[in-house]
Design an enzyme around this catalytic site. Structure first.
Site, mmCIF file in Angstrom:
data_model
loop_
_atom_site.group_PDB
_atom_site.id
_atom_site.type_symbol
_atom_site.label_atom_id
_atom_site.label_comp_id
_atom_site.label_asym_id
_atom_site.label_seq_id
_atom_site.Cartn_x
_atom_site.Cartn_y
_atom_site.Cartn_z
ATOM 1 N N HIS A 3 2.213 1.933 -3.163
ATOM 2 C CA HIS A 3 1.287 2.858 -3.810
ATOM 3 C C HIS A 3 1.805 4.290 -3.802
ATOM 4 C CE1 HIS A 3 -2.400 -0.052 -3.224
ATOM 5 N NE2 HIS A 3 -1.399 -0.587 -3.880
ATOM 6 N N ASP A 44 0.870 -1.186 0.000
ATOM 7 C CA ASP A 44 0.000 0.000 0.000
ATOM 8 C C ASP A 44 0.907 1.237 0.000
ATOM 9 O OD1 ASP A 44 -2.170 1.849 0.438
ATOM 10 O OD2 ASP A 44 -3.333 0.191 1.234
#
Ligand SMILES: *[C@@H]1O[C@H](CO)[C@@H](O)[C@H](O)[C@H]1NC(C)=O
Ligand SMILES: *[C@@H]1O[C@H](CO)[C@@H](O)[C@H](O)[C@H]1NC(C)=O
Ligand SMILES: *[C@@H]1O[C@H](CO)[C@@H](O)[C@H](O)[C@H]1NC(C)=O
Length: 456
Positions: free
Chosen positions: A291, A268
């Site tokens: 991310h 993430d």
């Protein structure tokens, strides 16, 4: 800290005088650690630096990777906590199985060091986690806490990751109550729905994390909530790019943080900055997979979010979905302002530059007029390759983004990538300080002040 030091020196001077007259005398009202000093480390005394060391091995830890060492850690902490600037030692060469644990500092002395040279692993049986916990290892209400060393914290998260996101244990227990054998078998293998953060600091002032690695966290690797004065350096996170919700570092309601010389690989956001954060300085960080570095999502469920004075510089990103991102939900309030992203090198990043005031995780969000205002966002020297859309500014109709400034932007399609998107802007106001590659023609260059003054 200064007071503590003075106290030490007074105690020391007294001890010293008494030692001269009474050679092997030990001064009892000074805590026992001084006699340890005296025997062991005169130089440290002179520098006033070190203090007692409490090894978990002396409190019954086995370090064999299978015995539950939680109690030994708790007991060692209890003692270390009583001594200012003490060290809780987790020695190298051993693997400690430790269950959910809170190191509470409300009644502790200041400046405790958690010296992690060995490895700590999390239990993988569901029974250790009850009905689900928000964190595995927690430090709370401390003044001056350092975790440092060459050691590893391994959340062994793979047992949590395969769980479908909408798994509901309540549904499951109903469906299996008809067969007790099955209930037992299921409880033995299914992890609770709530996944823990591996290491969390809460309500602490003066937090240092240095040298250590956190890997395979069930969820976020390292979280700071309601902390002031944070320093993270030479820190590593490592978990697979497809492990769900495994943020590298997560900051919320925290101020005055510096994060540098760190390598963050996760599933993430490498770093996630949430509401209540200000004066955050991030530099010399390597991010990927992951991310990217994100501010937000802010303003979820009509909440007020305030983020200001964020600097991110000298960062490399590779194979991340986003580069530098600001995301907010419709319906929120508050503001994000005074943000600087500079010297960001991206490689095969889907969306290197993105502001999204229409963030909606999961779909079904309706349009709302209020928004978290976004202003004074600076991008300088952002270069490299992208795989989808180089620049995206999707700003609110009612509160346009203002003060977006771009300088020296050079983003090229990654090799073999055809038919990529052009830069996109919606209600984005600001200026191009230099020509950009690709050209960004959609930015509105008037002097709109938008929601820049929205209260926080
Ligand atoms: C309960 O489940 C177990 C394991 O699935 C099975 O062996 C057993 O026969 C079941 N018992 C009943 C009463 O259905
Ligand atoms: C912004 O944050 C930096 C640390 O990153 C700090 O040195 C500086 O004083 C802050 N500026 C303001 C205006 O608060
Ligand atoms: C919300 O607003 C955006 C921008 O005006 C528009 O593109 C989108 O279609 C709207 N969505 C809905 C569900 O009305």
């Amino acid at each position: 800290m200064l007071n503590m030091y003075r106290l030490n020196m007074k105690c020391l001077a007294l001890n010293f005088l008494l030692s001269i007259s009474l050679f092997s005398w030990s001064f009892e009202t000074c805590e026992a650690r001084y006699s340890v000093y005296w025997r062991g480390n005169r130089r440290s005394i002179a520098e006033g630096k070190t203090s007692g060391t409490f090894s978990v091995l002396d409190y019954g830890a086995k370090g064999d990777g299978t015995s539950d060492d939680t109690k030994a850690f708790e007991d060692a902490w209890k003692e270390a906590c009583k001594v200012a600037a003490s060290t809780l030692l987790v020695p190298s060469g051993s693997t400690f199985l430790v269950g959910p644990v809170s190191f509470l500092g409300k009644d502790c002395k200041e400046n405790i060091v958690f010296l992690l040279d060995g490895k700590i692993i999390a239990p993988t049986s569901s029974s250790a986690w009850g009905s689900g916990l928000l964190q595995w290892i927690e430090f709370k209400s401390l003044k001056g806490i350092t975790i440092k060393g060459k050691g590893v914290i391994d959340g062994r998260g793979s047992v949590w990751w395969n769980k479908s996101p909408d798994y509901d244990p309540a549904d499951e227990s109903e469906s299996i109550t008809s067969n007790d054998t099955m209930v037992e078998a299921q409880l033995g293998t299914e992890m609770p729905r709530t996944k823990p953060t591996a290491l969390r600091f809460y309500g602490s002032n003066g937090v240092t994390v240095s040298g250590i690695t956190i890997q395979n966290s069930p969820q976020t690797h390292l979280k700071f909530d309601s902390c002031i004065s944070i320093q993270v350096s030479d820190f590593t996170t490592s978990s697979p790019g497809d492990s769900p919700n495994t943020d590298g570092i997560h900051l919320q309601n925290s101020q005055d943080a510096v994060i540098y010389r760190s390598k963050l690989a996760c599933g993430d956001d490498c770093i996630s900055i949430q509401t209540g954060c200000s004066n955050i300085y991030i530099h010399d960080v390597d991010c990927g997979p992951g991310h990217g570095i994100s501010i937000g999502g802010l303003g979820k469920e009509n909440t007020k979010a305030c983020v200001s004075n964020i600097t991110v510089r000298d960062v490399t990103m590779h194979e991340t979905t986003n580069g530098v991102r600001i995301k907010s939900w419709q319906g929120g309030s508050g503001s994000v302002k005074q943000v600087m992203f500079s010297n960001i090198q991206v490689s095969e990043v889907a969306n290197p530059i993105i502001i999204d005031q229409y963030y909606c995780d999961g779909g079904g969000c309706r349009n709302q007029t209020s928004a978290v205002a976004v202003s004074n966002i600076n991008y300088i020297n952002i270069k490299g390759t992208y795989t989808k859309e180089p620049v995206r500014f999707a700003c609110s109709d009612s509160l346009p983004c203002t003060g977006i400034s771009l300088s020296t932007i050079e983003l090229k399609p990654a090799t073999g990538k055809a038919s990529l998107l052009d830069p996109f802007c919606w209600e984005a106001h600001g200026e191009l300080k230099t020509k950009t590659l690709p050209p960004i023609q959609c930015l509105k260059t008037d002097k709109s002040t938008g929601g820049a003054s929205q209260a926080c």
